[in-house]
Design an enzyme around this catalytic site. Structure first.
Site, mmCIF file in Angstrom:
data_model
loop_
_atom_site.group_PDB
_atom_site.id
_atom_site.type_symbol
_atom_site.label_atom_id
_atom_site.label_comp_id
_atom_site.label_asym_id
_atom_site.label_seq_id
_atom_site.Cartn_x
_atom_site.Cartn_y
_atom_site.Cartn_z
ATOM 1 N N ASN A 9 2.435 -25.957 -32.900
ATOM 2 C CA ASN A 9 1.356 -25.467 -33.757
ATOM 3 C C ASN A 9 1.716 -25.852 -35.192
ATOM 4 O O ASN A 9 2.491 -25.172 -35.856
ATOM 5 C CB ASN A 9 1.235 -23.944 -33.600
ATOM 6 C CG ASN A 9 -0.001 -23.386 -34.283
ATOM 7 O OD1 ASN A 9 -0.599 -24.018 -35.150
ATOM 8 N ND2 ASN A 9 -0.376 -22.176 -33.900
ATOM 9 N N HIS A 179 -9.836 -21.276 -35.106
ATOM 10 C CA HIS A 179 -8.854 -20.335 -34.544
ATOM 11 C C HIS A 179 -9.130 -20.090 -33.057
ATOM 12 O O HIS A 179 -8.830 -19.025 -32.517
ATOM 13 C CB HIS A 179 -8.856 -19.001 -35.294
ATOM 14 C CG HIS A 179 -8.292 -19.075 -36.676
ATOM 15 N ND1 HIS A 179 -8.804 -18.329 -37.726
ATOM 16 C CD2 HIS A 179 -7.284 -19.815 -37.207
ATOM 17 C CE1 HIS A 179 -8.127 -18.599 -38.824
ATOM 18 N NE2 HIS A 179 -7.195 -19.495 -38.544
ATOM 19 N N GLY A 208 -4.800 -13.735 -40.953
ATOM 20 C CA GLY A 208 -3.545 -14.282 -41.440
ATOM 21 C C GLY A 208 -3.814 -14.919 -42.786
ATOM 22 O O GLY A 208 -4.721 -14.504 -43.513
ATOM 23 N N ARG A 239 -8.281 -19.768 -49.518
ATOM 24 C CA ARG A 239 -9.612 -20.352 -49.326
ATOM 25 C C ARG A 239 -10.693 -19.369 -49.760
ATOM 26 O O ARG A 239 -10.581 -18.162 -49.541
ATOM 27 C CB ARG A 239 -9.813 -20.732 -47.854
ATOM 28 C CG ARG A 239 -9.074 -22.003 -47.467
ATOM 29 C CD ARG A 239 -9.211 -22.295 -45.987
ATOM 30 N NE ARG A 239 -7.993 -21.949 -45.276
ATOM 31 C CZ ARG A 239 -7.842 -22.039 -43.954
ATOM 32 N NH1 ARG A 239 -8.831 -22.481 -43.203
ATOM 33 N NH2 ARG A 239 -6.704 -21.695 -43.395
ATOM 34 N N ARG A 283 0.927 -8.478 -48.470
ATOM 35 C CA ARG A 283 2.040 -7.571 -48.765
ATOM 36 C C ARG A 283 2.325 -7.524 -50.262
ATOM 37 O O ARG A 283 2.519 -6.441 -50.838
ATOM 38 C CB ARG A 283 3.290 -8.018 -47.994
ATOM 39 C CG ARG A 283 3.171 -7.867 -46.484
ATOM 40 C CD ARG A 283 4.286 -8.594 -45.770
ATOM 41 N NE ARG A 283 4.202 -10.046 -45.979
ATOM 42 C CZ ARG A 283 4.970 -10.940 -45.367
ATOM 43 N NH1 ARG A 283 5.889 -10.523 -44.500
ATOM 44 N NH2 ARG A 283 4.830 -12.237 -45.603
ATOM 45 N N GLU A 380 -1.042 -18.363 -29.450
ATOM 46 C CA GLU A 380 -1.754 -19.631 -29.336
ATOM 47 C C GLU A 380 -0.988 -20.626 -28.479
ATOM 48 O O GLU A 380 -1.587 -21.444 -27.769
ATOM 49 C CB GLU A 380 -1.994 -20.209 -30.733
ATOM 50 C CG GLU A 380 -2.935 -19.353 -31.564
ATOM 51 C CD GLU A 380 -2.842 -19.627 -33.053
ATOM 52 O OE1 GLU A 380 -3.896 -19.721 -33.701
ATOM 53 O OE2 GLU A 380 -1.711 -19.740 -33.559
#
Length: 395
Positions: A9, A179, A208, A239, A283, A380
């Protein structure tokens, strides 16, 4: 010598992997490379429950992949590179061409490159991963799993844009959704855990650095927040997500920016980072907001509000809601984001158990919640491994 398959990935500056024993499809080793191309790049490797992290400068994806293969060899998970008979790759954009996984050949690579204009952050590095493995493991078959494939069941009323019809007919401009391996895994896992009837109308939230929501009815995608490209939908780490399209020519004219400059700004300098001026990491923003940083709080508020808007809209697509699932880095680990999102969903009958939510439990809904709410870690790579076996006809 046992045969093995490798699921890859590739991200813009990262690479995740899992090595599977082919006969039993058990995970032999896993890990990830972070900050590829930066001075502080790291290689994290896990085998038999033991995790090691090492700092190692990796200039590009070829170097990162060589590091992964070397790690598998020196740890004796494999004794020779020839044990890896196939490598599966997650590819961002398959357009209308790939509604299922395929074996990689020259034509597939050319099409992935052609579609890079629609996924500039991901298709090029996905292709770089394929080409790197061609050099390092030349005998291994390679399979492509496309982010867009799971969403090919979205109906025309949801994938069409309000543009002149010839843009769709002649140039395939439509909503594709992304996704896919993550949403597909979550849908399958939720149905396995809770039963098909209890999960008929499901919304999956992949949150994410990239973020998207999917509405799934009876296990099939019927809508996705991402669109023609992965830039659409929710505000993300860097984005912009959805904006008024008239903003683009306005910025180009006012600031004398090229279309490429604007594309870069929308993909790399916007989102949580652009709003906060601080970080693309939830975070960091949560910590800053607690310390009184108003722009950090604004970024989080916009993020949560947009997730809520999509959940509300997708409930109408599904004519109700049976299950809400959170996944990916933020979705799996941020009790604060989950609580904030669900705080405005009481009208749907969503109620959280605060203690279970803080503990990142599998089920975090309260006993009197009309909607089941779950936290399911995405995988995934499991979908990629399944696709390898399917495409190559391996039982």
């Amino acid at each position: 010598m046992s045969q093995k398959i490798l699921a890859i990935n590739s991200g813009s500056s990262s690479l995740k992997f899992k090595l599977y024993e082919l006969s039993e499809q058990t995970v032999l080793a896993s890990g990830h490379v972070d900050r590829i191309g930066q001075r502080n790049s790291t290689f994290t490797f896990e085998i038999h429950g033991q995790k090691t992290i090492q700092a190692e400068k990796m200039d590009d994806h070829l170097a990162a992949i060589q590091t992964v293969v070397n790690g598998l060899l020196t740890s004796h998970v494999i004794e020779h590179k020839s044990e890896i008979i196939a490598v599966g790759h997650r590819i961002s954009h398959g357009g209308r061409f790939y509604t299922h996984p395929v074996k990689v050949d020259a034509a597939v690579k050319a099409k992935i490159k052609e579609l890079s204009v629609l996924s500039p952050l991901h298709n090029p590095v996905n292709l770089a991963g394929i080409e790197a493995f061609e050099k390092i493991l030349p005998e291994a078959a390679e399979v492509a799993t496309f982010d867009t494939s799971f969403h090919y069941t979205i109906p025309p009323k949801a994938y069409m844009y309000g543009l002149p019809y010839n843009y769709f007919k002649d140039y395939d401009i439509r909503r594709y959704g992304f996704h896919g391996p993550s949403h597909e895994y979550i849908v399958l896992k939720a149905r396995e855990l809770f039963g098909a009837q209890q999960t008929r109308r499901m919304i999956t939230c992949h949150l994410g650095n990239g973020a998207s929501l999917c509405a799934a009815l009876d296990g099939k995608s019927v809508n996705s927040s991402m669109g023609f490209t992965p830039l659409a939908g929710l505000l993300m780490g860097t984005r912009s997500g959805d904006i008024d399209p008239e903003i683009i020519p306005f910025i180009e004219e006012r600031f004398h920016m090229s279309s490429e400059d604007v594309r870069k700004m929308l993909n790399q300098d916007s989102g949580l980072l652009g709003l906060s001026g601080l970080s693309n990491d939830v975070r960091d923003l949560n910590q800053a907001a607690k310390a009184g940083n108003q722009r950090a709080q604004l970024a989080l508020d916009v993020y949560v509000h947009q997730i809520q808007q999509y959940i509300g809209a997708y409930t109408t697509d599904l004519n109700g809601l049976d299950m809400l699932v959170f996944t990916a880095g933020v979705g799996e680990h941020s009790a604060m984001i989950r609580q904030a999102v669900c705080a405005q969903l009481a009208f749907l009958g969503v109620k959280l158990d605060d203690e279970k939510n803080r503990a990142n439990a599998l089920r975090i809904d309260a006993p009197n919640s009309r909607v089941k709410v779950a936290v399911i870690p995405t995988d995934e790579e499991a979908i990629i491994a399944r696709d390898i076996k399917q495409v190559l006809g391996i039982k």
